[in-house]
Design an enzyme around this catalytic site. Structure first.
Site, short mmCIF file in Angstrom:
data_model
loop_
_atom_site.label_atom_id
_atom_site.label_comp_id
_atom_site.label_asym_id
_atom_site.label_seq_id
_atom_site.Cartn_x
_atom_site.Cartn_y
_atom_site.Cartn_z
N ASN A 171 0.88 -1.18 0.00
CA ASN A 171 0.00 0.00 0.00
C ASN A 171 0.92 1.23 0.00
O ASN A 171 1.54 1.54 1.02
CB ASN A 171 -0.87 -0.05 1.27
CG ASN A 171 -1.85 1.11 1.34
OD1 ASN A 171 -1.82 2.01 0.50
ND2 ASN A 171 -2.69 1.08 2.36
N ARG B 23 -2.69 -2.07 -3.34
CA ARG B 23 -3.93 -1.35 -3.07
C ARG B 23 -3.93 -0.06 -3.90
O ARG B 23 -2.98 0.73 -3.84
CB ARG B 23 -4.00 -0.98 -1.59
CG ARG B 23 -5.20 -0.14 -1.30
CD ARG B 23 -5.20 0.40 0.10
NE ARG B 23 -6.42 1.18 0.30
CZ ARG B 23 -6.54 2.15 1.17
NH1 ARG B 23 -5.53 2.45 1.97
NH2 ARG B 23 -7.66 2.81 1.29
N HIS C 63 -13.03 3.00 0.55
CA HIS C 63 -12.99 1.91 1.54
C HIS C 63 -13.71 0.65 1.03
O HIS C 63 -14.17 -0.17 1.82
CB HIS C 63 -13.67 2.31 2.87
CG HIS C 63 -13.09 3.50 3.54
ND1 HIS C 63 -13.88 4.51 4.05
CD2 HIS C 63 -11.82 3.85 3.80
CE1 HIS C 63 -13.11 5.44 4.60
NE2 HIS C 63 -11.85 5.07 4.45
N ARG D 106 -11.99 15.91 8.11
CA ARG D 106 -12.82 16.22 6.92
C ARG D 106 -14.23 16.59 7.35
O ARG D 106 -14.78 16.00 8.27
CB ARG D 106 -12.88 15.03 5.98
CG ARG D 106 -11.56 14.71 5.34
CD ARG D 106 -11.64 13.45 4.50
NE ARG D 106 -10.59 12.52 4.89
CZ ARG D 106 -10.50 11.26 4.50
NH1 ARG D 106 -11.42 10.76 3.69
NH2 ARG D 106 -9.51 10.50 4.90
N ASN E 269 -13.51 0.10 18.17
CA ASN E 269 -13.07 0.41 19.54
C ASN E 269 -14.01 1.26 20.39
O ASN E 269 -13.91 1.26 21.61
CB ASN E 269 -11.71 1.13 19.49
CG ASN E 269 -10.61 0.24 18.97
OD1 ASN E 269 -10.32 -0.80 19.57
ND2 ASN E 269 -10.04 0.58 17.84
N GLU F 141 -8.27 -5.44 5.09
CA GLU F 141 -8.16 -5.11 3.67
C GLU F 141 -7.02 -5.87 3.01
O GLU F 141 -7.12 -6.28 1.86
CB GLU F 141 -7.96 -3.59 3.51
CG GLU F 141 -9.21 -2.81 3.87
CD GLU F 141 -8.94 -1.38 4.26
OE1 GLU F 141 -8.34 -1.18 5.34
OE2 GLU F 141 -9.33 -0.47 3.52
P1 AMP Z 1 -8.26 4.09 11.47
O1 AMP Z 1 -8.26 5.19 10.44
O2 AMP Z 1 -9.17 2.97 11.13
O3 AMP Z 1 -6.88 3.63 11.83
O4 AMP Z 1 -8.87 4.74 12.78
C1 AMP Z 1 -8.14 5.69 13.52
C2 AMP Z 1 -9.07 6.40 14.48
O5 AMP Z 1 -9.76 5.47 15.31
C3 AMP Z 1 -8.34 7.30 15.48
O6 AMP Z 1 -8.06 8.55 14.94
C4 AMP Z 1 -9.34 7.39 16.61
O7 AMP Z 1 -10.21 8.45 16.36
C5 AMP Z 1 -10.11 6.10 16.53
N1 AMP Z 1 -9.80 5.21 17.66
C6 AMP Z 1 -8.78 4.35 17.79
N2 AMP Z 1 -8.84 3.73 18.99
C7 AMP Z 1 -9.94 4.18 19.62
C8 AMP Z 1 -10.56 3.94 20.90
N3 AMP Z 1 -10.06 3.07 21.75
N4 AMP Z 1 -11.70 4.62 21.18
C9 AMP Z 1 -12.21 5.50 20.31
N5 AMP Z 1 -11.67 5.76 19.10
C10 AMP Z 1 -10.55 5.13 18.77
#
Ligand code: AMP
Length: 398
Positions: free
Chosen positions: A7, A90, A179, A240, A334, A383
């Site tokens: 990626n 990707r 996505h 965004r 999460n 992914e």
């Molecule tokens: P991703 O783009 O899928 O890697 O998601 C990243 C985002 O997930 C982070 O910027 C957080 O806003 C959110 N995130 C990660 N861990 C947690 C958590 N334990 N509780 C709430 N939000 C989370």
């Protein structure tokens, strides 16, 4: 077969080596700050093996160092690079040209290049990644897996904007979504967990991360999705703004004289949770501030909840009947409180979640409450595995 999944970003190269016999990840890591000072990370089952600054003048050098690490006599996981059966890349924007994953040919590369106009941030570095791989692994077949192909099945009323047809016909202005590989993976996995054929299910998949999108999957195919021409449309995200009245752009331009490119940049990188909370684009930071009574953080959090509820509600209405709702990605996997608060709003329709089961992070689990009319799941996205599966299938059929 062993597949290398790559990626490539403008200054990064994320990789995973997957053994398709058992879907196990043999090694993974990230090369960062390519073209700047350079940093490489390499992990195997044994833990983190390399995590250090190293000169990475270009993606070709980064790719070579990845191969060196994978075949390293002491820390490597394969003896020779010829053990890599194929490379899966990707690609973010497959636009109007690609409806499925493809073996890389000169024609496919030219297509990805043509699509740089609608994927200006992502397609150029992806091409650099493809070329770097070809240089280092000249005899290994390559496959491209697009984030947009899953959304190509949208009916015209979802695919196009209600603007004069000439913009779609002449300039390919339409909704491509994003996505897609994640939405495809979690919807297929959800069907597997339910023991049903995807064709017999309607599923709403919520990919909520730094970038977020929600998709209505009807009978295994994308029916509608929240992102559009670019990944700016739809939900409120980390930085965004998501969907807004489009005249906000011309209004800001008229009031401030700010160039349109700068306004787009502001809406992409300086908006969303970050702008509203004035604290962070990361939900965790926003929640901490909200708990301390910060009003702007509270508004940011409520905006996020509102947009997730609105898209789920819209897709329930569009689909007419829904069998499952899936949460995935950083926030979806999460944030137990978000899942609970969002699903609570659908209680009147007989959708319930089990609070105890919901109280978990990053695990594949059904969180459906007793007698719920719709099943609700957390499914960590994968992914890379989806890309590896497409790559294997295409290479084996060559
Ligand atoms: P991703 O783009 O899928 O890697 O998601 C990243 C985002 O997930 C982070 O910027 C957080 O806003 C959110 N995130 C990660 N861990 C947690 C958590 N334990 N509780 C709430 N939000 C989370």
């Amino acid at each position: 077969m062993i597949i290398l999944v790559v990626n490539t970003g403008s200054s990064s190269l994320k990789y995973q080596l997957i053994n398709m016999d058992d879907n196990s990840v043999l090694a993974k890591g990230l090369c960062e700050r390519i073209g700047e000072d350079g940093h490489m990370n390499y992990k195997t089952d044994a833990g983190t093996v390399f995590d250090h600054d190293v000169p990475l003048p270009d993606h070709g050098v980064a790719m070579q160092l990845v191969i060196n690490a994978l075949t390293d006599p002491e820390h490597g996981v394969i003896a020779d690079m010829n053990e890599i059966g194929a490379v899966g890349h990707r690609i973010v924007q497959g636009g109007y040209l690609f409806d499925k994953s493809e073996i890389i040919t000169d024609e496919v590369e030219a297509g990805i290049e043509e699509l740089c106009t609608i994927g200006p941030l992502h397609n150029p570095p992806a091409l650099v990644g493809i070329r770097a791989c070809k240089k280092v692994l000249p005899d290994t077949p390559g496959v491209v897996v697009f984030d947009t192909t899953f959304h190509r099945t949208m009916p015209d009323e979802c695919k196009y904007y209600a603007i004069p047809w000439e913009y779609a016909e002449k300039y390919h202005v339409q909704r491509y979504g994003a996505h897609g590989t994640s939405h495809r993976y979690v919807s297929e996995r959800c069907a597997e967990l339910m023991g049903k054929d995807p064709k017999d299910l309607n599923i709403i998949t919520c990919h909520l991360g730094n970038g977020s999108s929600i998709t209505a999957v009807k009978g295994g195919k994308c029916y509608d999705t929240s992102m559009g021409l670019t990944p700016l449309e739809g939900l409120v995200m980390g930085t965004r703004c998501g969907s807004i009245d489009p005249t906000v752009v011309s209004f800001i331009y008229e009031q401030t004289g700010m160039p349109v490119k700068e306004i787009t940049d502001m809406m992409t990188k300086k908006s969303g949770l970050l702008a509203v909370s004035e604290i962070s684009g990361d939900v965790r930071d926003v929640c901490i501030a909200e708990a301390k009574g910060n009003h702007k953080a509270h508004v940011a959090r409520e905006m996020l909840l509102r947009s997730v509820k609105r898209f789920i509600g819209a897709y329930i209405a569009e689909l007419g009947q829904v069998d499952a709702i899936v949460f995935t990605a950083g926030i979806g996997e999460n944030d137990a409180e978000l899942r609970e608060k969002v699903m609570d709003n659908f209680g009147f329709m007989g959708i319930t979640i089990d609070k105890k089961k919901n109280d978990c992070r990053g695990k594949e689990v059904e969180i459906t409450g007793k007698d719920s009319k719709v099943r609700v799941f957390i499914i960590p996205t994968n992914e890379e595995l989806m890309i590896a599966k497409d790559t294997q299938a295409l290479v084996e059929a060559m």
